[in-house]
Design a protein around this motif. Structure first.
Motif, PDB file in Angstrom:
ATOM      1  N   GLU A  35      32.600  18.709 -11.565  1.00  0.00           N
ATOM      2  CA  GLU A  35      32.093  18.569 -11.942  1.00  0.00           C
ATOM      3  C   GLU A  35      31.797  18.743 -13.596  1.00  0.00           C
ATOM      4  O   GLU A  35      32.461  19.441 -13.822  1.00  0.00           O
ATOM      5  N   TYR A  36      31.488  17.570 -14.245  1.00  0.00           N
ATOM      6  CA  TYR A  36      32.046  18.041 -15.880  1.00  0.00           C
ATOM      7  C   TYR A  36      30.284  18.581 -16.444  1.00  0.00           C
ATOM      8  O   TYR A  36      29.487  18.122 -15.621  1.00  0.00           O
ATOM      9  N   MET A  37      30.717  18.987 -17.460  1.00  0.00           N
ATOM     10  CA  MET A  37      29.484  19.189 -18.476  1.00  0.00           C
ATOM     11  C   MET A  37      28.559  18.337 -18.607  1.00  0.00           C
ATOM     12  O   MET A  37      27.183  17.789 -18.705  1.00  0.00           O
ATOM     13  N   ALA A  38      29.471  17.089 -19.163  1.00  0.00           N
ATOM     14  CA  ALA A  38      28.727  15.498 -19.551  1.00  0.00           C
ATOM     15  C   ALA A  38      29.539  14.270 -19.056  1.00  0.00           C
ATOM     16  O   ALA A  38      30.237  15.098 -18.064  1.00  0.00           O
ATOM     17  N   PRO A  39      28.390  13.209 -19.022  1.00  0.00           N
ATOM     18  CA  PRO A  39      29.271  11.383 -18.600  1.00  0.00           C
ATOM     19  C   PRO A  39      30.683  11.947 -18.258  1.00  0.00           C
ATOM     20  O   PRO A  39      30.888  11.582 -19.264  1.00  0.00           O
ATOM     21  N   VAL A  40      31.206  10.955 -17.506  1.00  0.00           N
ATOM     22  CA  VAL A  40      32.455  10.733 -18.433  1.00  0.00           C
ATOM     23  C   VAL A  40      32.811   9.394 -17.104  1.00  0.00           C
ATOM     24  O   VAL A  40      32.372   8.614 -15.781  1.00  0.00           O
ATOM     25  N   ASP A  41      34.156   8.759 -18.066  1.00  0.00           N
ATOM     26  CA  ASP A  41      34.827   7.174 -17.616  1.00  0.00           C
ATOM     27  C   ASP A  41      35.050   7.635 -16.020  1.00  0.00           C
ATOM     28  O   ASP A  41      36.451   7.854 -15.926  1.00  0.00           O
TER      29      ASP A  41
END
Lengths: 313, 275
Positions: A233-239
């Motif tokens: 899970e990332y802090m911000a959206p990723v590609d």
């Protein structure tokens, strides 16, 4: 100190030519929780039924504290509390009467039965004692029979899918009781909920197509079967396309869940896992990187070798 | 007390009996049966009261004749009570999930069977007694006394009820579904067995093998027993049989022992398999 023992020797149950239980042997001693696992129809309940004298074995022997259940059924049943299948007290009796009936058959004093209902009943949030059993929900009824199974402080307790039909809150109550009771009692339980087994049982016995295929310490088994899936899970959206690309050499597949999280399937090797983490961090700030699913489940699927029929609970 | 040995067997039999009775009372089976019996008795009493005491006294002449007529419904009462109280006695354990609740407790199957039998018998007998109390009271009121054979009729009824109940227990061990066990028992007792009794009599064979035949003794005791009587109509002679007291007792005893033994053997071997 609990010196209880359960000895199962070459236990077999045949229905016509079909062997529901095939030459199963194991012995349990002392205290602790033991899991008896297997697919639906593997022979778990049939084993429990033979161990409680509900059915007669075709061959083999079950000794409860050295007492042959087939020969001295009542004497052996004295030592155990059992919850097999989905027991239903007579629907017209009240909760109190149903428990009192079992208490009386366990030769308990009336005051001890009432104490048990008061203390243990409160602990598992048993429904109102005056309610008729027939008016209870499935989960409530299951808690009533759970209270009945523990009447008389039996040294050995057989629980066949004890949380069947219960909601998560009810399951937690039962799990806590098992964790507490296993300290000075022997509990043999079957369950489809592998996380529950992982949390409560020290040892796992696995039965497949009537045969006992494995007996191992739960932790050792889990360590042999490290989870082969990870959650990131990332802090911000990723590609997510880019994420799949950079992991393509390491992973079997990537399954995006949201634009910030994904499930990654890999070979389970720790070095691969380390490289995956390093690659993932290149895309952004990782806030979760953990095993996804149960390693016990991995073991279950691998040992039984038929993923299609495994209950994924 | 260790839960083994004769002492425990007796105690556990008593426990099962107690809760069996509680079960019947709570399911209102007892109340339903009492209402049914009261309705049947009310018909007899109602007719007698309607025609008047003097007319009844003149018509019957003696307390014995009145009792023989008034207790005419006892056979059907026995049949219905046995079916309702015994038809699901063991199948409720082997054919429903209740078996998983009781059969894992330290109690012998023989204690379960016996406890259930005694519990069912006490309630069935208590219900049947209503009929005897009412008809006996009517005899006291109309004839200022009760024929001494009244007590023999009561004793025979209680014994025959026991045999019918045992047969219903046997049916309950054969059928998996409790409801089917009850319905079959009532059908057998109220319809099939009486028909066999009549058909066999027409063939001029004494139906000594039919439990229903023994019930004739309940009303027959009030007069000297005529074991065989014939009626000739044209070329056909039909014999009517009435059992002697000893004969009725033997039939009931054999049914009682055989039915209970067989139901125990089946119950012991049968596995719990809910429908």
């Amino acid at each position: 100190m609990n010196n209880s023992s359960v000895t199962v020797t070459n236990l077999t149950k045949k229905y016509g030519n079909f062997k529901a239980v095939d030459n199963v042997s194991f012995d349990l001693e002392g205290t602790g929780a033991f899991a008896y696992l297997g697919q639906n129809g593997a022979g778990k309940t049939t084993t429990f039924k033979m161990m409680t004298g509900l059915i007669t074995q075709t061959a083999g022997k079950v000794l409860i504290d050295g007492i042959d259940i087939a020969r001295e059924r009542t004497k052996a049943l004295n030592r155990i509390g059992a919850l097999i299948e989905t027991p239903e007290p007579y629907s017209s009796l009240s909760v109190k009467e149903a428990i009192q009936l079992v208490g009386a058959l366990k030769n308990m004093k009336r005051s001890d039965i009432l104490d048990h209902m008061e203390n243990f009943g409160k602990r598992v949030q048993m429904p109102d004692q005056n309610r008729k059993v027939g008016t209870l929900s499935r989960g409530q009824r299951a808690r009533v029979v759970f209270v009945a199974a523990f009447l008389g402080n039996p040294e050995i307790i057989f629980l066949d899918e004890p949380t069947n039909g219960m909601d998560p809150a009810e399951r937690k109550i039962i799990r806590d009781v098992i964790l507490d009771w296993k300290k000075d009692h022997m509990i043999l339980m079957s369950s489809h909920l592998l996380q529950e087994v992982s949390d409560t049982c020290e040892e796992v016995l696995l039965i497949n197509k009537g045969k006992l295929v494995l007996r191992e310490k739960t932790r050792e088994l889990e360590s042999r079967y490290n989870s082969k899936s990870l959650k990131v899970e990332y802090m911000a959206p990723v590609d997510m396309i880019k994420l799949s690309d950079i992991l393509s050499s390491e992973t079997n597949s990537v399954e995006p869940q949201t634009n910030k999280s994904a499930i990654i399937y890999f070979d389970g090797v720790l070095q691969t896992r380390a490289r995956i983490l390093r690659d993932l961090q290149a895309l952004g700030d990782v806030i979760t990187f953990s095993e996804y699913g149960s390693s016990l489940e991995e073991a279950f699927v691998d040992l039984i070798g038929d993923k299609q029929t495994v209950d994924p609970n | 007390m260790e839960q083994t040995g004769l002492g425990w067997d007796l105690k556990s039999t008593f426990i099962i009996m107690k809760y069996q009775m509680l079960f019947y009372l709570k399911t209102k089976r007892f109340l339903t049966m009492i209402i049914l019996v009261i309705l049947m008795v009310a018909i007899t009493v109602g007719i007698d009261l309607y025609v008047g005491v003097d007319t009844v006294r003149t018509e019957y002449g003696t307390s014995g004749a009145f009792l023989a007529s008034g207790l005419g419904f006892v056979t059907i009462t026995i049949a219905v009570l046995a079916g309702f109280y015994g038809g699901d006695a063991t199948s409720i354990e082997t054919g429903t999930n209740s078996g998983y609740f009781i059969m894992v407790q330290p109690v012998r199957k023989s204690s379960i069977l016996l406890g259930r039998f005694i519990g069912a018998y006490i309630l069935a007998a208590a219900t049947m007694m209503i009929e005897f109390v009412v008809v006996g009271s009517m005899s006291q009121y109309i004839f200022a006394g009760v024929d001494t054979k009244f007590w023999l009729a009561l004793a025979e009824s209680l014994f025959i009820l026991m045999a019918f109940l045992a047969l219903a227990f046997f049916f309950s061990s054969v059928f998996k579904n409790p409801l089917i066990g009850i319905l079959f028992s009532i059908l057998a007792f109220v319809l099939i067995m009486p028909i066999i009794d009549v058909v066999i009599s027409i063939e001029n064979i004494e139906p000594w093998f039919n439990l229903y035949y023994s019930t004739n003794i309940i009303t027959a005791v009030f007069a000297p027993i005529v074991h065989v009587s014939s009626k000739t109509r044209g070329p056909i002679t039909i014999k009517t049989y009435v059992p002697y007291v000893w004969e009725a007792n033997y039939i009931a005893l054999i049914y009682l022992v055989l039915s209970l033994s067989l139901s125990y053997i089946i119950f012991r071997r049968k596995e719990v398999k809910p429908q």
